[in-house]
Design a protein around this motif. Structure first.
Motif, PDB file in Angstrom:
ATOM      1  N   GLU A 848       0.834  -1.209   0.000  1.00  0.00           N
ATOM      2  CA  GLU A 848       0.000   0.000   0.000  1.00  0.00           C
ATOM      3  C   GLU A 848       0.867   1.256   0.000  1.00  0.00           C
ATOM      4  OE1 GLU A 848      -4.219  -0.830   1.946  1.00  0.00           O
ATOM      5  OE2 GLU A 848      -2.636  -1.180   3.379  1.00  0.00           O
ATOM      6  N   TYR A 849       2.010   1.195   0.712  1.00  0.00           N
ATOM      7  CA  TYR A 849       2.907   2.351   0.723  1.00  0.00           C
ATOM      8  C   TYR A 849       3.392   2.639  -0.698  1.00  0.00           C
ATOM      9  CZ  TYR A 849       6.907   5.362   1.667  1.00  0.00           C
ATOM     10  OH  TYR A 849       7.784   6.414   1.649  1.00  0.00           O
ATOM     11  N   VAL A 893       9.525  -0.250   4.960  1.00  0.00           N
ATOM     12  CA  VAL A 893       8.462  -1.268   4.830  1.00  0.00           C
ATOM     13  C   VAL A 893       8.776  -2.366   3.801  1.00  0.00           C
ATOM     14  CG1 VAL A 893       6.557   0.086   5.743  1.00  0.00           C
ATOM     15  CG2 VAL A 893       7.114   0.298   3.333  1.00  0.00           C
ATOM     16  N   GLY A 894      10.003  -2.875   3.880  1.00  0.00           N
ATOM     17  CA  GLY A 894      10.349  -4.019   3.028  1.00  0.00           C
ATOM     18  C   GLY A 894      10.824  -3.663   1.630  1.00  0.00           C
ATOM     19  N   PHE A 895      10.867  -2.375   1.291  1.00  0.00           N
ATOM     20  CA  PHE A 895      11.366  -1.973  -0.029  1.00  0.00           C
ATOM     21  C   PHE A 895      12.691  -1.230   0.125  1.00  0.00           C
ATOM     22  CE2 PHE A 895       6.771  -2.160  -0.999  1.00  0.00           C
ATOM     23  CZ  PHE A 895       6.812  -2.940  -2.156  1.00  0.00           C
ATOM     24  N   ARG A 898      15.991   3.187  -2.789  1.00  0.00           N
ATOM     25  CA  ARG A 898      16.515   3.587  -4.106  1.00  0.00           C
ATOM     26  C   ARG A 898      15.785   2.878  -5.233  1.00  0.00           C
ATOM     27  NH1 ARG A 898      22.732   4.018  -1.901  1.00  0.00           N
ATOM     28  NH2 ARG A 898      22.444   6.088  -0.977  1.00  0.00           N
ATOM     29  N   GLU A 899      15.282   1.660  -4.944  1.00  0.00           N
ATOM     30  CA  GLU A 899      14.460   0.960  -5.946  1.00  0.00           C
ATOM     31  C   GLU A 899      13.143   1.713  -6.154  1.00  0.00           C
ATOM     32  OE1 GLU A 899      15.274  -1.522  -7.969  1.00  0.00           O
ATOM     33  OE2 GLU A 899      17.264  -1.337  -7.064  1.00  0.00           O
ATOM     34  N   LEU A 900      12.599   2.235  -5.044  1.00  0.00           N
ATOM     35  CA  LEU A 900      11.365   3.023  -5.154  1.00  0.00           C
ATOM     36  C   LEU A 900      11.622   4.284  -5.981  1.00  0.00           C
ATOM     37  CD1 LEU A 900       9.922   2.744  -1.516  1.00  0.00           C
ATOM     38  CD2 LEU A 900       8.973   1.709  -3.573  1.00  0.00           C
TER      39      LEU A 900
END
Length: 931
Positions: A848-849, A893-895, A898-900
């Motif tokens: 959701e984030y 939250v698990g991500f 930098r990928e985000l």
């Protein structure tokens, strides 16, 4: 008027498909050729006008294409008319386009008479299916092409970039034989031999609904199952369904995918259903008062019984039925875009044309009126702001930027479908349909009155009889206008069967013996109003989801309306607390027992003790709990039994006191925790007051007690995450109570209150955080529909979505608040999106984030908020050079942050104004990657 289409349009072999070109000047047929599949394009003029038919200069056949190696099962024109797609037994989908005219070319291997007047060449061959292709369908605005096959799959192709494949939808366990797109492009539906109709979302290509009930009785198979979606998007009609052992076309309502209505009367299985592309309104008689009538749709149904029926959704009976139209089963139906003409083809190798008048069907709504109906129901799609025009002249320096600009242009075209994105609103529905008396009853009279003549050359001309004019003594005026009126009307028609068999795959249920006896008594004597209501509902409901019963009040945990389901004919409550269990059952399993001792004054309601109950903990793997209280008395103490079955393996255990509630993982004052194979994990825990609600997710257990305290334990680490935290601070006001509670996969407890507010307890902040408020004006007024992308998977099962109500308005109210100044609207949306991000973080809900982060980024890009965008990028990128003082965390939250950022940059690249920002952060990311 019905004309058997002339001999010249026959293949003399089975014709499996027919489709009229959007401009109405030609039509295509597909079927079996001599030693290959055959696609033919015909001139429509000789079908429509007898003088053109007799005129030798008017070409009848325009082109014949023999490229398919085996029988062609489906031909479909694209909505813009530029392409024709065909699918065949050679496992291929071919896309044809008209080529420049070079001069008449003869059809290979034929005499010189058969000349191709138009040149159509195959521009792409789509290969992926491993079995015969049964149906193809273009999405609204020709964004995608879908094809389905006997290999049990549906493939979605990118119609803007053939032969690129978007996805392959798997889920059917039988041959898929029909496809239809929702007219606003939100769903695609498929029907297969596995006795199911499945609806898939186009946002994330996941299954939205799986409808099996109407098809359970179906025996035998049909060559095709061509289902159809109504032009207003409100109804989906299936082929080959059964009701009371009679063949029907099942009507599925978009609202809740309810299956309460069907078209009845064909003697054999329905093979094809096709909605007229127009929406109609009643024809105004001269001199009559211009009363606005409710718009309705028109639908043609073809069957294995060689007959065709045409229905208006404003009539109870079919408008017209034509019997024995062909010698073999009907295979396909196509309407002209004007809505007044129809071609029907058959397995016997012939095509028939039907001509309707406005008097019979009504006045078709214009495209504008149809669009406004779509907009009222599904919302407007975002218009492009003026700044785009000014920016279009800017020079693009960055090649990556160019790529995202081009993508944005294609996606803008893609999303221009009205309401491609944006949740649906509850606008008034168009008229529904009730299936009329059996056609069989009036068939004999019909056949007598159906006039058949032969033309000079011996061909049959049938004058159909308009059944709607027959006086049946039933007033078939307006039937249903809104969902609220459905209940009583259903009772009128005995052909609606009570479908109340056990529904496989339903989630957890608590059976109430008390609730059942109430129902049984209601059947015997209607002594009290509540029981009368019970009986009325029992008699009128025709679908398990509508079965409402007044269940024993002790069973109700909250002020929420109980959602009831039928389980093996019994009435049960859907789940103690608001959220259907999707999680896989892992380690713990808990249950609650009551010692006979007196209990302190309670604040929250507690469940009552029953003799026995059972519930389903999870669907995958299938886990059931059964509780039997006071099974046996040993040495004066009563023992209770807890039985659990998981994938067919059972275990049971005995407890010295009555079990009150059991959750996927639950005791009153004594809490026992077991592993999924029955091993006790913790000694019985003594609670201060009885349990009000109990949840178990992954290896976490959550208890809300009657004394309004909350505790959460991590069973794996054997430690408390939340200790007896009081709900006092959030239960403001005397009448507020807990209406819903859940435990997330990460062990975060969430509590929903009867006043519409939902809180989660953050163990790191040690505070209650407000994550949802039904009365929040920001939620009502935020308008972020233009920021939704068809690539984002909607997160309907995350804790935030569950607590906020599955469908956020996405600006449904906002569109009505058009008077709100833009800057005000912008501020409200911004505040709302930032709330969503913060809430998803507190809930530790990663998916959701990410979902809200991308919507937030798109919003900032659309509104040109450079400062906020820069701050967001800076936070996601973090420091380039780390030092001892750096407090930046690389993950959230698990991500990986930098990928985000890599996902956010393409969004920024869609706005030329942020060229510098884009380049700067792209370079930084490259630099870090090379490090």
């Amino acid at each position: 008027r019905l004309g058997k289409a002339p001999d010249w349009s026959t293949h003399r072999k089975p014709i499996f498909s027919v489709d009229i070109h959007p401009d109405g000047t030609k039509f295509a047929t597909g079927g079996q050729g001599e030693d290959s599949g055959k696609v033919m394009i015909w001139n429509m003029a000789p079908v429509l006008r007898e003088e053109d038919e007799k005129n030798e200069d008017v070409h009848k056949m325009l082109c014949q294409m023999d490229n398919h190696l085996a029988c062609v099962n489906c031909v479909r024109w694209s909505n813009n008319g530029l392409y024709l797609a065909s699918g065949g037994d050679d496992k291929l989908v071919m896309v044809w386009k008209r080529a420049a005219f070079i001069g008449p070319s003869t059809v290979f291997g034929s005499s010189s008479k058969l000349a191709n007047v138009e040149q159509w060449r195959c521009v792409t061959i789509l290969r992926n299916h491993t079995g015969d292709v049964m149906d193809v369908a273009w999405s609204p605005h020709d964004v995608w092409l879908a094809s389905c096959s006997v290999d049990n799959t549906i493939v979605i192709w990118n119609a803007r970039k053939f032969p690129e494949m978007v996805t392959c939808l798997r889920g059917h366990t039988g041959l898929v034989k029909g496809l239809t797109w929702d007219p606003v492009g939100k769903y695609v539906a498929s029907q297969a031999d596995d006795h199911s109709l499945k609806v898939w979302r186009t946002v994330d290509w996941q299954m939205e609904a799986n409808i099996t009930k109407p098809f359970n009785e179906c025996g035998g198979t049909t060559h095709v199952l061509r289902l159809s979606w109504s032009p207003d998007g409100q109804y989906l009609v299936s082929a080959h369904a059964m009701n009371n052992s009679g063949p029907t076309a099942q009507i599925v309502e978009r609202d809740g995918w309810k299956t309460n209505m069907d078209f009845v009367g064909h003697r054999k299985a329905v093979t094809v259903v096709k909605f007229n592309p127009k929406i109609f309104k009643k024809k105004q008689k001269n001199g009559s008062s211009n009363k606005p009538s409710c718009p309705y749709c028109c639908c043609a149904v073809g069957s294995k019984d060689r007959s065709l029926s045409v229905w208006l959704t404003s009539l109870k009976r079919p408008l017209v039925v034509i019997h024995d139209l062909f010698d073999k089963s009907i295979m396909d139906i196509s309407w002209t875009l004007t809505g007044l003409g129809m071609l029907v083809c058959s397995m016997d190798g012939t095509v028939a044309y039907l001509d309707f008048s406005l008097d019979e069907l009504g006045d078709p709504l214009s495209e504008e009126e149809k669009n406004s109906i779509h907009q009222n129901i599904y919302g407007k799609s975002m218009a492009i702001t003026n700044t785009e025009a000014q920016l279009s002249t800017t020079i693009i320096e960055n090649p990556e930027m160019l790529k995202y600009q081009q993508q944005r242009q294609t996606s803008t075209q893609t999303n221009s479908a009205p309401g491609t994105v944006g949740p649906e609103s509850s606008a008034p529905k168009l008229n529904s349909v009730m299936n009329g008396e059996s056609l069989e009853d009036i068939r004999k009279n019909l056949l007598k009155k159906q006039v058949e003549t032969r033309t000079a050359d011996g061909r049959r001309r049938i004058t159909p009889l308009c059944i709607a004019q027959l006086d049946t003594g039933v007033k078939s005026t307006l039937l249903l206008t809104s969902a609220s009126k459905i209940e009583p009307i259903k009772a009128l028609d005995s052909r609606f069967t009570e479908r109340s068999k056990a529904t496989p795959g339903l989630t957890a249920a608590i059976t109430s013996t008390a609730g059942l006896t109430a129902l049984d008594r209601a059947k015997e004597s209607s002594s009290t109003p509540a029981q009368k209501e019970c009986k009325l509902k029992e008699d009128t409901s025709s679908d398990s989801e509508d079965k409402m019963a007044s269940i024993n009040k002790n069973l109700m945990y909250s002020k929420r309306k109980p959602e009831l389901m039928i389980d093996g004919g019994e009435v049960v409550e859907k789940r103690k607390k608001g959220r259907p269990r999707k999680e896989k059952m892992t380690t713990s399993m808990v249950q609650v027992s009551v010692p006979p001792s007196a209990v302190a004054a309670l604040r929250l309601p507690t469940p009552s003790t029953q003799k026995a109950f059972s519930l389903q903990v999870s669907m995958e793997p299938s886990v059931f709990l059964e509780v039997e209280n006071e099974v046996t008395v040993v040495a004066g103490s009563k023992l209770s039994q807890l039985r659990c079955s998981k994938d067919g393996r059972d275990w049971n255990t005995l407890l010295p006191s009555s079990v009150v509630t059991a959750a996927g993982s639950s005791e009153d004052r004594m809490l026992s925790v077991f592993s999924s194979c029955g091993r006790r994990l913790l000694p019985a825990i003594q609670l201060a007051t009885p349990v009000s609600a109990l949840h178990c997710t992954a290896h976490f257990v959550m208890v809300v007690t009657a004394g309004a305290t909350l505790s959460v334990w991590d069973v794996q680490k054997q430690k408390a995450l939340v200790r007896n935290e009081s709900l006092q601070s959030i239960l403001s006001g005397t009448d507020t109570s807990v209406s819903q509670s859940l435990l997330t996969q990460q062990g975060v407890p969430v509590v929903g209150l009867s006043n519409g507010k939902s809180f989660c307890f953050s163990s790191s902040l040690e505070t209650w955080s407000l994550i949802a408020d039904k009365a929040d004006s920001l939620v009502q007024c935020a308008d972020f529909r233009g920021c939704l992308s068809s690539h984002d998977a909607p997160v309907s099962s995350g804790p935030l979505a569950v607590m906020q109500g599955r469908y956020l308005n996405a600006g449904r109210l906002a569109s009505r608040l058009s008077s709100t100044p833009h800057h005000m609207q912008q501020s409200m949306t911004l505040a709302f999106l930032e709330n969503q991000l913060a809430s998803a973080l507190t809930l530790q809900s990663g998916q959701e984030y990410r979902y809200w982060l991308l919507i937030y980024s798109r919003f900032l890009v659309n509104e040109g908020s450079e400062h906020r965008l820069r701050e967001l990028c800076k936070e996601l990128l973090g420091p380039v050079h780390t030092s001892a003082t750096t407090s930046w965390e690389p993950t959230t939250v698990g991500f990986r942050k930098r990928e985000l950022l890599r996902e956010v940059l393409p969004v920024i690249g869609e706005n030329l104004r942020f060229q510098r920002l884009f380049t700067e952060y792209q370079d930084q990311l490259e630099l870090l990657r090379n490090k």
